[in-house]
Design a protein around this motif. Structure first.
Motif, PDB file in Angstrom:
ATOM      1  N   GLY A  96       0.816  -1.215   0.000  1.00  0.00           N
ATOM      2  CA  GLY A  96       0.000   0.000   0.000  1.00  0.00           C
ATOM      3  C   GLY A  96       0.846   1.260   0.000  1.00  0.00           C
ATOM      4  O   GLY A  96       0.532   2.248  -0.672  1.00  0.00           O
ATOM      5  N   LYS A 109      -2.406   1.894 -12.998  1.00  0.00           N
ATOM      6  CA  LYS A 109      -2.571   0.506 -12.577  1.00  0.00           C
ATOM      7  C   LYS A 109      -1.435  -0.348 -13.137  1.00  0.00           C
ATOM      8  O   LYS A 109      -0.845  -1.154 -12.426  1.00  0.00           O
ATOM      9  N   VAL A 131      -2.735  -5.401  -8.365  1.00  0.00           N
ATOM     10  CA  VAL A 131      -3.834  -4.458  -8.213  1.00  0.00           C
ATOM     11  C   VAL A 131      -5.106  -5.089  -8.756  1.00  0.00           C
ATOM     12  O   VAL A 131      -5.138  -5.549  -9.897  1.00  0.00           O
ATOM     13  N   VAL A 132      -6.155  -5.108  -7.943  1.00  0.00           N
ATOM     14  CA  VAL A 132      -7.445  -5.623  -8.378  1.00  0.00           C
ATOM     15  C   VAL A 132      -8.171  -4.543  -9.166  1.00  0.00           C
ATOM     16  O   VAL A 132      -8.682  -4.783 -10.256  1.00  0.00           O
ATOM     17  N   SER A 133      -8.220  -3.326  -8.614  1.00  0.00           N
ATOM     18  CA  SER A 133      -8.876  -2.224  -9.320  1.00  0.00           C
ATOM     19  C   SER A 133      -8.301  -0.896  -8.863  1.00  0.00           C
ATOM     20  O   SER A 133      -7.790  -0.768  -7.749  1.00  0.00           O
ATOM     21  N   GLU A 184      -9.762   3.115  -9.233  1.00  0.00           N
ATOM     22  CA  GLU A 184     -10.871   3.934  -9.710  1.00  0.00           C
ATOM     23  C   GLU A 184     -10.736   5.359  -9.219  1.00  0.00           C
ATOM     24  O   GLU A 184     -10.276   5.609  -8.110  1.00  0.00           O
ATOM     25  N   THR A 201      -9.494   5.317  -5.418  1.00  0.00           N
ATOM     26  CA  THR A 201      -9.566   4.078  -4.664  1.00  0.00           C
ATOM     27  C   THR A 201      -8.702   3.027  -5.348  1.00  0.00           C
ATOM     28  O   THR A 201      -8.867   2.761  -6.541  1.00  0.00           O
ATOM     29  N   LYS A 227      -7.597  -0.944  -4.917  1.00  0.00           N
ATOM     30  CA  LYS A 227      -7.817  -2.204  -4.216  1.00  0.00           C
ATOM     31  C   LYS A 227      -6.694  -3.146  -4.600  1.00  0.00           C
ATOM     32  O   LYS A 227      -6.501  -3.455  -5.787  1.00  0.00           O
ATOM     33  N   LEU A 228      -5.951  -3.594  -3.599  1.00  0.00           N
ATOM     34  CA  LEU A 228      -4.829  -4.506  -3.814  1.00  0.00           C
ATOM     35  C   LEU A 228      -5.256  -5.920  -3.481  1.00  0.00           C
ATOM     36  O   LEU A 228      -6.065  -6.146  -2.586  1.00  0.00           O
ATOM     37  N   GLN A 229      -4.680  -6.875  -4.196  1.00  0.00           N
ATOM     38  CA  GLN A 229      -4.959  -8.281  -3.925  1.00  0.00           C
ATOM     39  C   GLN A 229      -4.282  -8.668  -2.612  1.00  0.00           C
ATOM     40  O   GLN A 229      -3.126  -8.353  -2.390  1.00  0.00           O
ATOM     41  N   GLN A 230      -5.013  -9.343  -1.762  1.00  0.00           N
ATOM     42  CA  GLN A 230      -4.466  -9.737  -0.458  1.00  0.00           C
ATOM     43  C   GLN A 230      -3.748 -11.054  -0.532  1.00  0.00           C
ATOM     44  O   GLN A 230      -3.984 -11.923  -1.193  1.00  0.00           O
TER      45      GLN A 230
END
Length: 92
Positions: free
Chosen positions: A25, A66, A76-78, A80, A87, A89-92
C-alpha cells in the motif's frame, strides 16, 4: 511485498530497529503521488496526482497507473477515480 515501513516520510523505528512489514500500500501511494523522473531507475514511473488538481484528468490515467503499480510487483485488483477520491484495491 515486504519492505521498510515509513510514516509521514519518517522511518518507523521500534526498540531501536527499523520496522519491516507489508509495504504494498505504501509503494502504491508513492507511485500515485510521484512525478515522472523522481525515480531515476524508472524515469517513466509516476502517477502525477498533483498535476491533475484543478484540471481535466486523462481518461486513461487509471489504466496507466494501474500498469505502473503492477510493474513494481504489486497485484492491483482495481483502481478507480470518482469525484474527489482515488480508490486502489490490492490483492491480499
Amino acid at each position: 511485498m515486504t519492505g521498510i515501513l515509513i510514516d509521514n516520510d519518517e522511518l518507523l523505528i521500534e526498540d531501536g530497529h527499523i520496522v519491516t512489514g507489508d509495504s504494498a500500500g505504501q509503494v502504491a501511494e508513492h507511485i500515485l503521488s510521484a512525478n515522472r523522473g523522481e525515480y531515476k531507475e524508472v524515469p517513466a514511473l509516476g502517477g502525477e496526482v498533483v498535476k491533475m488538481l484543478n484540471g481535466t484528468p486523462d481518461p486513461m490515467w487509471c489504466a496507466i497507473v494501474k500498469k505502473q503499480i503492477q510493474s513494481m510487483g504489486i497485484p492491483v485488483v482495481s483502481l478507480e477515480m470518482a469525484g474527489t477520491g482515488i480508490t486502489v484495491k490490492l490483492q491480499q
